[in-house]
Design an enzyme around this catalytic site. Structure first.
Site, mmCIF file in Angstrom:
data_model
loop_
_atom_site.group_PDB
_atom_site.id
_atom_site.type_symbol
_atom_site.label_atom_id
_atom_site.label_comp_id
_atom_site.label_asym_id
_atom_site.label_seq_id
_atom_site.Cartn_x
_atom_site.Cartn_y
_atom_site.Cartn_z
ATOM 1 N N GLN A 372 43.641 37.529 -58.689
ATOM 2 C CA GLN A 372 43.414 36.477 -59.694
ATOM 3 C C GLN A 372 43.653 37.010 -61.105
ATOM 4 O O GLN A 372 43.024 37.978 -61.531
ATOM 5 C CB GLN A 372 41.991 35.934 -59.583
ATOM 6 C CG GLN A 372 41.694 35.232 -58.266
ATOM 7 C CD GLN A 372 41.090 36.153 -57.221
ATOM 8 O OE1 GLN A 372 41.275 37.379 -57.258
ATOM 9 N NE2 GLN A 372 40.346 35.584 -56.281
ATOM 10 N N GLN A 394 48.935 34.789 -59.058
ATOM 11 C CA GLN A 394 47.799 34.072 -58.477
ATOM 12 C C GLN A 394 46.938 33.487 -59.590
ATOM 13 O O GLN A 394 46.575 34.176 -60.539
ATOM 14 C CB GLN A 394 46.958 35.008 -57.604
ATOM 15 C CG GLN A 394 45.782 34.311 -56.930
ATOM 16 C CD GLN A 394 45.083 35.183 -55.895
ATOM 17 O OE1 GLN A 394 45.582 36.232 -55.502
ATOM 18 N NE2 GLN A 394 43.919 34.757 -55.443
ATOM 19 N N ASP A 395 46.620 32.179 -59.471
ATOM 20 C CA ASP A 395 45.740 31.491 -60.429
ATOM 21 C C ASP A 395 46.328 31.400 -61.835
ATOM 22 O O ASP A 395 45.626 31.649 -62.824
ATOM 23 C CB ASP A 395 44.366 32.178 -60.491
ATOM 24 C CG ASP A 395 43.575 31.996 -59.208
ATOM 25 O OD1 ASP A 395 44.082 31.342 -58.291
ATOM 26 O OD2 ASP A 395 42.454 32.516 -59.128
ATOM 27 N N ASP A 416 47.512 29.600 -55.116
ATOM 28 C CA ASP A 416 46.596 28.676 -55.822
ATOM 29 C C ASP A 416 46.911 28.607 -57.323
ATOM 30 O O ASP A 416 46.002 28.647 -58.154
ATOM 31 C CB ASP A 416 45.142 29.137 -55.657
ATOM 32 C CG ASP A 416 44.751 29.331 -54.206
ATOM 33 O OD1 ASP A 416 45.320 28.649 -53.333
ATOM 34 O OD2 ASP A 416 43.871 30.176 -53.939
ATOM 35 N N ARG A 484 45.644 23.683 -50.935
ATOM 36 C CA ARG A 484 44.604 23.922 -49.931
ATOM 37 C C ARG A 484 43.248 23.661 -50.582
ATOM 38 O O ARG A 484 43.101 23.757 -51.815
ATOM 39 C CB ARG A 484 44.688 25.348 -49.384
ATOM 40 C CG ARG A 484 44.498 26.458 -50.418
ATOM 41 C CD ARG A 484 44.464 27.817 -49.743
ATOM 42 N NE ARG A 484 44.277 28.902 -50.710
ATOM 43 C CZ ARG A 484 43.923 30.143 -50.359
ATOM 44 N NH1 ARG A 484 43.707 30.434 -49.089
ATOM 45 N NH2 ARG A 484 43.794 31.096 -51.278
#
Length: 578
Positions: A372, A394-395, A416, A484
């Protein structure tokens, strides 16, 4: 003769005693009568008070029946209810004030915990506890604002729909803050020990907020329904905001050209070479006025600014105006692996309400191996971004809370990479998955709604979902999904967008087993492209293909983020409807 005088004296004395006796009896009778009257009045008053209190308890019980935690709702409110509680609105006010007291106690408890554990805390735990204090502070502001807003409800200056959305946004954000605090302790076993010590208090606050939100939704939904019935009987007009398109109708052609150009007059200029008022963006933000009601424009000249920028809640209505998304770049590399929380890893964090940004790149260069690592975190209510790039892995984009709008932006990442629990619409954006680490999958979204009454969700409208060139070349080796479910009531809608073949035919991916598959809301509407076919999509209870334009309308900027009341003021282009 003496005997007669003595007799007469006794008679006289007897008469005196008799008069005194009679007067005493009269006084006693009068006092008794008064006591009787007072007792009867007190009895009637007591009965009346008891009846009023019973009525208040009945109102509390009825009000609590619409909540997710009715027993907690009644037990916390009944003991504080007074005969003055005569309506659902009174119950909500009481609920909010009790929640404020609980939040204040929780703040003190966390401060004590920090002092107790200070020597044994890791860098990330200290960071996470700091995040918690920030979240609690913001929650207090939101709850106080909600009380103020509730007392004004319904307002003559706002539509019922707009006023209701404001109230639901405040409490939705307060709920999200409690989750964010706990999420900071999810990265290691040691973190989870600290999380356990906080969890009871945070979850208690979250449930209190949830109950208040449910009652607010119940009250406002009924009021709006009744208002719509009244209106439908006199007129069949549709809301003007649903027909608006592009630039605001009142904006002249000349003004449109002005806003599209770089000639917006700045209040201050940031230039790394020293040619402006400040050399860093952070310095310009720090010097900006607090709680400003007018737009404060910070022009950021072309250059690469290696810093982490925080626009705190006190700095309202700030605008970052760049020289171009390819030339004005704010970049950082904070990440979870090196000891930050996801929340604190953001290169730029915008929290102060009314934040705007245009023609800027927000970047986090930590890379896919650092997990993250956020480029841009937004918790600013009524915030908007135009022609901005948000680049990380990520993120990448943390749409944390409140109402947000992105127009003409480019967002790239891996796992994500658009996540959070704001009410947000990304319109006319390019959203591209990047090449992840070996063995990883890409998920475009991970929406974090924890309560079915929160007015939050991620909407991607009239956009393009594809792959960056590095992923396109090896796309057969990596699967990419639309999203998700990060939290139980995760809500994401993809509509009127072009979806390339980068998206797996299943469309969506589980988070963990069957978690949230029945409670989430994932929907697609009128999408095109090789990846838009829905024949082989997941068959979860919470997934659906929307076929009705009326249903899809609920997720447009005009309806989902109340855009008709604030997007015009941004000066950015937008479409309120389908």
């Amino acid at each position: 003769m003496a005997i007669i005088k003595e007799f007469l004296a006794k008679v006289s004395e007897s008469k005196k005693h008799k008069k005194l006796f009679l007067a005493l009896i009269a006084t006693v009778l009068l006092v008794a009568a008064i006591i009787g009257i007072v007792t009867e009045v007190q009895k009637k008053t007591s009965n009346s008070d008891n009846e009023s209190l019973s009525a208040a308890h009945a109102i509390v019980k009825t009000s609590c029946s619409s909540t997710l935690y009715p027993e907690l709702c009644f037990s916390t409110l009944a003991t504080s209810a007074t005969p003055n509680v005569t309506s659902l609105k009174d119950v909500i006010e009481l609920s909010l004030n009790i929640t404020i007291t609980a939040v204040e106690k929780n703040f003190v408890a966390i401060e004590k915990l920090i002092k107790k554990l200070v020597k044994s805390l890791t860098k990330r735990e200290r960071c996470a506890l700091h995040d918690c204090l920030e979240m609690i502070d913001e929650t207090l502001d939101e709850l106080h604002e909600a009380v103020k807003d509730l007392l004004e409800y319904p307002s003559n200056n706002r539509s019922l729909t707009s006023h209701a959305d404001d109230l639901k946004t405040l409490i939705s954000s307060a709920i999200t803050n409690q989750e964010t605090c706990l999420d900071g302790f999810s990265h290691a076993e040691a973190d989870k020990i600290v999380r356990k010590s906080l969890q009871k208090g945070q979850k208690y606050i979250e449930k209190l907020c949830s109950n208040a939100l449910a009652m607010i939704k119940n009250m406002t939904d009924n009021d709006i329904k009744n208002e719509m019935k009244a209106k439908s009987s006199s007129s069949n007009r549709k809301l003007k905001e649903e027909h608006s398109d592009g630039w605001p109708e009142w904006l002249s052609v000349a003004d449109r050209h002005l806003l599209q150009s770089s000639s917006v007059t700045p209040n201050v200029v940031v230039a790394a070479d020293g040619s402006g008022n400040y050399k860093t963006v952070s310095a310009a933000v720090a010097a900006a006025p607090s709680k400003s009601s007018s737009r404060y424009v910070i022009r950021i000249k072309a250059g690469v600014y290696r810093e982490n920028v925080d626009v705190p809640k006190a700095k309202t209505n700030i605008m970052f105006l760049g020289d171009g998304r390819t030339t004005t770049i704010i970049t950082g590399s904070r990440n979870v692996v090196d000891g930050d929380t996801t929340f604190n890893s953001a290169t730029v964090a915008a929290v102060g309400a009314g934040f705007l940004a245009r023609d800027i790149t927000f970047q986090n260069t930590a890379g896919p191996s650092k997990h993250q690592a956020v480029a841009l975190r937004v918790g600013s209510d009524l915030s908007a971004f135009y022609r901005c790039d948000i680049l990380a892995y990520q993120d990448s984009l943390y749409v944390h809370s409140n109402r947000q709008f992105f127009e003409g932006c480019f967002v790239a990442g891996t796992v994500d990479f658009i996540f959070g629990n704001a009410a947000v619409v990304l319109q006319n954006c390019d959203i591209h998955a990047r090449k992840p680490n070996s063995g990883q999958k890409n998920m475009v979204t991970a929406q974090g709604r924890t309560d079915p009454n929160q007015n939050t969700g991620i909407v991607i409208q009239k956009s393009r979902i594809g792959a960056t060139s590095d992923l396109e070349a090896v796309k057969s080796s990596f699967k990419t999904y639309l999203g998700r479910p990060w939290k139980e009531y995760s809500r994401t809608v993809i509509m009127q967008s072009a979806i390339s073949d980068i998206i797996d035919p299943a469309g969506w991916l589980e988070w963990s087993g069957t978690f949230a598959l029945d409670t989430l809301f994932y929907a697609e509407y009128a999408n095109t492209g090789a990846g838009a076919a829905t024949a082989n999509r997941v068959t979860w209870k919470g997934y659906k293909v929307i076929t009705s334009s009326t249903e899809a309308q609920a997720f447009t900027p005009g309806r989902f983020i109340a855009g008709g009341s604030w997007l015009s003021a941004t000066g950015f282009p937008f479409t309120l409807g389908l």
